[in-house]
Design an enzyme around this catalytic site. Structure first.
Site, PDB file in Angstrom:
ATOM      1  N   ASP A 187      -1.784   3.631   7.665  1.00  0.00           N
ATOM      2  CA  ASP A 187      -2.012   2.423   6.869  1.00  0.00           C
ATOM      3  C   ASP A 187      -3.473   2.388   6.425  1.00  0.00           C
ATOM      4  OD1 ASP A 187      -2.121  -0.084   5.721  1.00  0.00           O
ATOM      5  OD2 ASP A 187      -1.143  -1.100   7.399  1.00  0.00           O
ATOM      6  N   CYS A 228       0.822  -1.214   0.000  1.00  0.00           N
ATOM      7  CA  CYS A 228       0.000   0.000   0.000  1.00  0.00           C
ATOM      8  C   CYS A 228       0.856   1.263   0.000  1.00  0.00           C
ATOM      9  CB  CYS A 228      -0.950   0.035   1.202  1.00  0.00           C
ATOM     10  SG  CYS A 228      -2.202  -1.258   1.230  1.00  0.00           S
ATOM     11  N   ARG A 229       1.398   1.608   1.160  1.00  0.00           N
ATOM     12  CA  ARG A 229       2.067   2.897   1.328  1.00  0.00           C
ATOM     13  C   ARG A 229       3.412   2.983   0.628  1.00  0.00           C
ATOM     14  NH1 ARG A 229       1.907   3.010   7.659  1.00  0.00           N
ATOM     15  NH2 ARG A 229       2.183   0.788   7.248  1.00  0.00           N
ATOM     16  N   SER A 230       4.301   2.015   0.855  1.00  0.00           N
ATOM     17  CA  SER A 230       5.638   2.149   0.271  1.00  0.00           C
ATOM     18  C   SER A 230       5.641   2.021  -1.252  1.00  0.00           C
ATOM     19  CB  SER A 230       6.648   1.205   0.933  1.00  0.00           C
ATOM     20  OG  SER A 230       6.254  -0.132   0.858  1.00  0.00           O
TER      21      SER A 230
END
Length: 160
Positions: A128, A15-17
């Site tokens: 997240d 998701c984020r990275s």
């Protein structure tokens, strides 16, 4: 000119990275610096090794013109701490894990990605979005775009 290596890190690398990797890569390409900056992303956990980014993250990114389709999850390795000049965590929990894994001599490379954001956000961490709705992925993109612009400015002023 020295090549600069940037590594983005979250928990599962879906998701984020990978969002940070895709957004920062686009900013670097727009600035004409792609040949000088290597960009990658990892997770601290092995949940999603070899898997593409979350479909909701890909959808949100695609709506803003970012392509994440070729990215695949991988877990951070000790060798990453010597390969990358910046190892930027999305949140304090993952930064703590990175600190435990990172050899002491390379801990200066660790930091929070949001330290480079210029706008004021409610928190200094990228939340997240995995267990939430589509609005969480939009919020992550807003924060990542801001921090990406700040990181690129930092690199241009101090390292290039």
């Amino acid at each position: 000119m020295k090549k600069i290596n940037i590594l983005f890190c979250c928990m599962g690398n879906i998701c984020r990275s990978p969002t940070a990797e895709a957004v920062f890569r686009a900013r670097v390409e727009e600035a004409g610096l792609a040949q000088h900056i290597l960009i990658d992303s990892v997770g601290t956990h092995d949940y999603h090794i070899g898997k593409p980014p979350d479909t909701r993250a890909q959808r949100a990114a695609s709506q803003r013109g970012y392509d994440m389709s070729m990215l695949r999850g991988r877990q951070v390795e000790v060798a990453d701490f010597s390969r990358f000049d910046f190892v930027l965590a999305m949140d304090c929990d993952n930064l703590g894990i990175l600190r435990r894994l990172c050899p002491e001599m390379q801990r200066g490379r660790l930091g929070l990605f949001m330290e480079y954001a210029s706008r004021r956000h409610a928190e200094g961490e990228v939340p997240d979005p995995y267990y939430g709705g589509a609005d969480g992925f939009e919020r992550v993109l807003d924060m990542v775009e801001d921090a990406s612009e700040g990181l690129l400015r930092h690199i241009q002023k101090t390292l290039i």
